[in-house]
Write an enzyme that holds these catalytic residues in place. Structure first.
Site, PDB file in Angstrom:
ATOM      1  N   LYS A  49       0.833  -1.205   0.000  1.00  0.00           N
ATOM      2  CA  LYS A  49       0.000   0.000   0.000  1.00  0.00           C
ATOM      3  C   LYS A  49       0.868   1.256   0.000  1.00  0.00           C
ATOM      4  CE  LYS A  49      -3.681  -2.439   2.414  1.00  0.00           C
ATOM      5  NZ  LYS A  49      -4.184  -2.853   3.720  1.00  0.00           N
ATOM      6  N   GLN A  93      -4.895  -1.802  10.032  1.00  0.00           N
ATOM      7  CA  GLN A  93      -4.617  -3.040   9.309  1.00  0.00           C
ATOM      8  C   GLN A  93      -4.877  -4.249  10.210  1.00  0.00           C
ATOM      9  OE1 GLN A  93      -3.463  -3.569   5.931  1.00  0.00           O
ATOM     10  NE2 GLN A  93      -4.104  -5.600   6.562  1.00  0.00           N
ATOM     11  N   ASP A 116     -11.016   3.044   5.367  1.00  0.00           N
ATOM     12  CA  ASP A 116     -11.423   1.693   4.988  1.00  0.00           C
ATOM     13  C   ASP A 116     -12.858   1.378   5.381  1.00  0.00           C
ATOM     14  OD1 ASP A 116     -10.837  -0.608   3.587  1.00  0.00           O
ATOM     15  OD2 ASP A 116      -9.961  -1.665   5.286  1.00  0.00           O
TER      16      ASP A 116
END
Length: 281
Positions: A49, A93, A116
């Site tokens: 990423k 994450q 997200d």
């Protein structure tokens, strides 16, 4: 003949658009990523990423948590990032270290920085099909973009989502429902004969349970669209949750592993980040 849904190619187009949007911003676009450095998978994904973000002009601030981190200490970190005007978006994450209550961490992220789309507020807006602006989890949103790119109709279609995680299955269910599909949410514990019956009637199958070859071609309805979110390693090779060779010739459309949903997830996350920048100007 089965057509391959090329997520890598679609992601390239999204990334080009994102890069152009980033260039128009008056202040730097920065994504903060909280992760567990002891998890090899997280290390890999965070690195991917960050490298892709750099190509698009998005700065990243990768923040490893310590082995003795607690839910409370990570929430405090998130709140500090919420208050930091230099941070555009925040990504937590998963998985974090054992014992940390991830859902509390997700929901601590301010909605206007939730890159997200995993917090309770934005997921509530998704399930309510809100008309307001909100982010959606990158993997299921990437799936929807891929389906749209190939003009695959959803309205009135029977869809089965296999997997019920907060990161994938539940928001995938909501997105397909909001697109007027008739959706059933199944998972790895769904009774096998029940699952097979559902799959045989499904026009759209989206699966992400993390079990190699969990679904075979014989389980599928002829002409189905199959989206494989799984990423497993078998004999050193990336393998999905669908047995790809057996599904070819049965499915009309299918995503490969790798090169299908994976690139779409990263592209969508970075797209979400610049969208937050635009909305928060």
């Amino acid at each position: 003949m089965t057509e391959i849904l090329d997520g890598k190619a679609v992601a390239k187009t999204i990334n080009e658009q994102t890069k152009a949007r980033v260039a128009k911003q008056k202040k730097p676009v920065t994504l903060a990523v909280i992760y567990d450095p002891s998890n090899d998978g997280s290390q890999l994904y965070v690195g991917m990423k960050s490298r892709q973000a750099a190509k698009l002009g998005i700065a990243t601030q990768d923040i490893p948590i310590s082995t003795d981190a607690t839910t409370e200490s990570v929430i405090q970190l998130v709140e500090e990032l919420n208050d930091d005007d230099s941070i555009t978006g925040i990504l937590v994450q998963s998985p974090l270290t054992k014992g940390i209550k991830e859902r509390q961490i997700f929901s601590a992220v301010a909605p206007h920085k939730d890159a997200d789309g995993l917090g309770a507020t934005v997921q509530g807006m998704l399930f309510g099909d809100s008309l307001e602006n909100y982010t959606v989890a990158a993997t299921p949103q990437g799936v929807m973009t891929l389906l749209a790119q190939y003009n695959i109709p959803l309205k009135g279609k029977n869809a089965v989502v296999v997997g019920r995680s907060q990161l994938f299955g539940r928001p995938m269910f909501a997105l397909l429902t909001n697109a007027d599909a008739t959706v059933t949410l199944a998972h790895r514990y769904t009774e096998p004969t029940t699952l097979k019956a559902l799959l045989k009637n499904a026009d759209i199958v989206v699966v992400g349970v993390g079990i190699p070859n969990f679904i075979q071609g014989e389980d599928l309805k002829k002409g189905a669209t199959v989206i494989d979110v799984g990423m497993n390693v078998v004999d050193g090779k990336a393998t999905g949750d669908v047995n790809f060779p057996s599904a070819q010739g049965i499915a009309d459309y299918i995503t490969p592993v790798p090169g299908g949903v994976g690139p779409m997830t990263i592209a969508t996350l970075l797209e979400n980040t610049v969208t937050l920048a635009e909305q928060n100007q």
